[in-house]
Write a protein that holds these residues in place. Sequence first.
Motif, short mmCIF file in Angstrom:
data_model
loop_
_atom_site.label_atom_id
_atom_site.label_comp_id
_atom_site.label_asym_id
_atom_site.label_seq_id
_atom_site.Cartn_x
_atom_site.Cartn_y
_atom_site.Cartn_z
N ASP A 372 21.93 -6.35 11.28
CA ASP A 372 22.37 -4.99 11.58
C ASP A 372 23.66 -5.01 12.40
O ASP A 372 24.23 -6.06 12.67
CB ASP A 372 21.25 -4.20 12.29
N ARG A 373 24.11 -3.80 12.80
CA ARG A 373 25.39 -3.66 13.50
C ARG A 373 25.45 -4.48 14.79
O ARG A 373 26.51 -4.92 15.20
CB ARG A 373 25.61 -2.19 13.87
N ASP A 374 24.30 -4.64 15.46
CA ASP A 374 24.29 -5.34 16.75
C ASP A 374 24.16 -6.84 16.57
O ASP A 374 24.01 -7.58 17.55
CB ASP A 374 23.12 -4.83 17.62
N GLY A 375 24.17 -7.32 15.31
CA GLY A 375 24.09 -8.76 15.09
C GLY A 375 22.67 -9.30 15.08
O GLY A 375 22.46 -10.50 15.12
N ALA A 398 17.54 0.39 11.35
CA ALA A 398 18.46 1.38 11.94
C ALA A 398 19.48 1.81 10.91
O ALA A 398 19.65 1.17 9.87
CB ALA A 398 19.17 0.77 13.14
N ALA A 399 20.18 2.93 11.19
CA ALA A 399 21.24 3.39 10.29
C ALA A 399 22.52 2.59 10.54
O ALA A 399 22.64 1.90 11.55
CB ALA A 399 21.48 4.88 10.52
N GLY A 400 23.46 2.71 9.60
CA GLY A 400 24.75 2.02 9.77
C GLY A 400 24.94 0.90 8.76
O GLY A 400 24.13 0.68 7.87
N LEU A 401 26.04 0.18 8.92
CA LEU A 401 26.39 -0.89 7.97
C LEU A 401 25.61 -2.17 8.30
O LEU A 401 25.59 -2.62 9.43
CB LEU A 401 27.90 -1.17 8.05
N HIS A 402 24.96 -2.73 7.28
CA HIS A 402 24.22 -3.98 7.42
C HIS A 402 24.83 -5.04 6.53
O HIS A 402 25.54 -4.72 5.57
CB HIS A 402 22.74 -3.79 7.03
N GLN A 419 27.58 -6.18 1.57
CA GLN A 419 27.49 -5.06 2.51
C GLN A 419 26.39 -4.11 2.05
O GLN A 419 26.20 -3.94 0.84
CB GLN A 419 28.80 -4.29 2.54
N PHE A 420 25.72 -3.49 3.01
CA PHE A 420 24.62 -2.58 2.66
C PHE A 420 24.57 -1.48 3.70
O PHE A 420 24.30 -1.74 4.88
CB PHE A 420 23.30 -3.39 2.62
N THR A 421 24.87 -0.24 3.29
CA THR A 421 24.90 0.88 4.23
C THR A 421 23.55 1.59 4.24
O THR A 421 23.03 1.95 3.19
CB THR A 421 26.01 1.88 3.85
N VAL A 422 23.01 1.78 5.43
CA VAL A 422 21.77 2.56 5.60
C VAL A 422 22.19 3.93 6.12
O VAL A 422 22.97 4.03 7.06
CB VAL A 422 20.82 1.85 6.60
N GLY A 423 21.65 5.01 5.49
CA GLY A 423 22.10 6.36 5.84
C GLY A 423 23.21 6.78 4.89
O GLY A 423 23.31 6.30 3.76
N GLN A 424 24.08 7.67 5.38
CA GLN A 424 25.13 8.23 4.52
C GLN A 424 26.17 7.16 4.16
O GLN A 424 26.68 6.47 5.03
CB GLN A 424 25.80 9.40 5.27
N LEU A 425 26.49 7.06 2.85
CA LEU A 425 27.51 6.08 2.42
C LEU A 425 28.89 6.62 2.74
O LEU A 425 29.17 7.80 2.57
CB LEU A 425 27.40 5.86 0.90
N SER A 426 29.79 5.72 3.21
CA SER A 426 31.16 6.16 3.50
C SER A 426 32.00 6.04 2.22
O SER A 426 31.48 5.76 1.16
CB SER A 426 31.76 5.30 4.62
N GLY A 427 33.30 6.27 2.33
CA GLY A 427 34.20 6.26 1.16
C GLY A 427 34.11 4.98 0.38
O GLY A 427 34.04 3.89 0.94
N GLY A 428 34.14 5.09 -0.96
CA GLY A 428 34.05 3.91 -1.82
C GLY A 428 35.41 3.49 -2.33
O GLY A 428 36.42 3.70 -1.69
N GLY A 429 35.40 2.88 -3.52
CA GLY A 429 36.64 2.41 -4.13
C GLY A 429 36.43 1.05 -4.75
O GLY A 429 35.43 0.38 -4.49
#
Length: 634
Positions: A372-375, A398-402, A419-429
């Motif tokens: 998770d985000r905190d390592g 928890a939410a956030g980028l994993h 990368q694996f986002t938990v919760g709302q996904l941010s911008g893609g591409g």
Amino acid sequence: MPSGNGLGPHVRDNTDGTICVEYEPKLEGRHEVQMNYEGSSVEGSPFSCVVDKIDNSFITAFGTGLVGGLSGENESFTVVAKKGTAKEIEVKIDGPAKVDLKRKDNPDGSANFSYMPMTPGAYNINIKYHGKTIKGSPFVSKISGEGRKRSMLSIGNCAEYSLKIIEPDVVDLVGTLKTPGGQIEPIILKKMENGELGIAYFTPRQKGEYLVNVMRQEKHIKNSPFKIVVGDKELGHAAGCTVHGAINEGVANKANEIVVDTTHGGYGGLSFSIEGPHRSDVECYKIEDRVYTIHYSPHEPGIYILNIRFADEDVPGSPFLVNIGGNPSGRVRETVSKEIETAEAISPGTTAEFILQIPGTNPFDMEATITDRDGVSELCEVMDQEDFHYLIKVTPKAAGLHIISVKHKGMHISGSPFQFTVGQLSGGGPHKVQVGGPGLEKGEVGMPNVFNIYTREAGAGTLTVSLEGPSNANIQLEPRPYGFLGAKYVVTKPGMYGVHVKHNDNHIPGSPFMVNIAPDSGVARQVSVHSLKDRGLSIDKPVTFTVSFNGAKGHLHATVRTPSGGHTDCMIQDLDSGVYAVRFIPKENGVHYVDVKLNDAHIPDSPFPIMVGSMASDPAMVTASGEGLEHGKC
């Protein structure tokens, strides 16, 4: 005519196989010339022509180049004004790419223009006469055709500057540069080839004295600040560079050589790009005292453009138009595409399941972790399914980028970490698409070559996978849950293939992947490896293993690829009939890959990854943060 009445044009035979059609316009506006030959209309008819009246004289503009055309072909048009006033005609073209406008003024008041657009799109052609815009201007010329393929190369080391001091450790040094105008700029410090400390990219823009401050823990190192005096000779200027070699014509699928001499160009970076109807391979072949030999090899014949820039300016003569001859490569392209929908958001505490296909692995040596985000890392459940498919279950807290790491024998598999986002996904591409698998590194004729594609973070769009090479490919995409796709392809001829992976028509990082497809390995499939230790090895201690032919016949060859990118051959000794000992001595820590081939075909599971030292480099342990990763300003 604009009024609907027709004008009777005068047709004159020039007695040389051409005719001249003359008419005198009486009105401003669009005229159409309809031309028939033996009852049927001539190609291109009706020809349209805009007439305008400026300073009491009529001016006309006509030609297919004002309407449209094809990229890579010459388009032309003509502007006619009062006799002897052709020099008062001004033409400018704006569009998706710079075009070279050629012009020929005639004594009868007309001017012929031609241009060669290299990029498809809409070009605005602005025509002025006596400083006034004529009716119908700007004319919009729509250019169609395939988009240009661009290959480029940047060489920074002609911008290196040595500070003439030996520093054993560069990691904790911070450098700044004070310009003669008093501005402070950050600089990148590097260790030069001779061990001295230097500036990686020094491109002075003004004359005067520059001060280089090099600090360690906010204290100046010995001899800091360093003074650099820049005169006219040191300022980067492209005009001081010379280019010779294949800058007018070349041959497809051969190395065409260009030599760029930057000796009198001062300090600056050199960049080289080639664009044309097909891709090209580009490499910096050798560097000797600021003289660069560059090889480029376009895949197909055609007209290409070479851009050579030094210190952010074109060198004299650039861009060069190169006519590439030779034979077509005969490469075939096969494409499949799939619509990707936006992935559903996963909330903390929910279990997600991924399926990956990883040939040549052992289920007992597979492991997966989620960080998770905190390592904080947790092990995931890995379940073995048939045909090297693995089901991986993750339950984020928890939410956030994993970060999901998938390892075999303690080493990341190709493409990991994901990368694996938990919760709302941010911008893609397209840069968020990740791929990995043996099918992007090597392959074999007639066998399914597989790799994994991960699109969850990239967002909705069209994913296309193309194979370009000596034979047609059979490509299949296998949809899997939570944003993974399985890809497999079968080809019928050996050779170098390009695997192109695109998201919404943009290449993903690393694409196209160049894969060498070996001939049918045949007897190489019988060969096996024994007692290969893949961990607990150390530097300067020999690594040995045995290879059994099991009845196969042929020539055995083994090489090691080191973490720093080197290749070394292994020693091979005959132990018994069909049994060989292979030996090499590692010189650095990290993951080494051992290629074992029989008659130039990989044996099963080759290349073998082995770990020297206790800790492999682990990209999942590197973190980055800061506003500059989210937004920025030009």
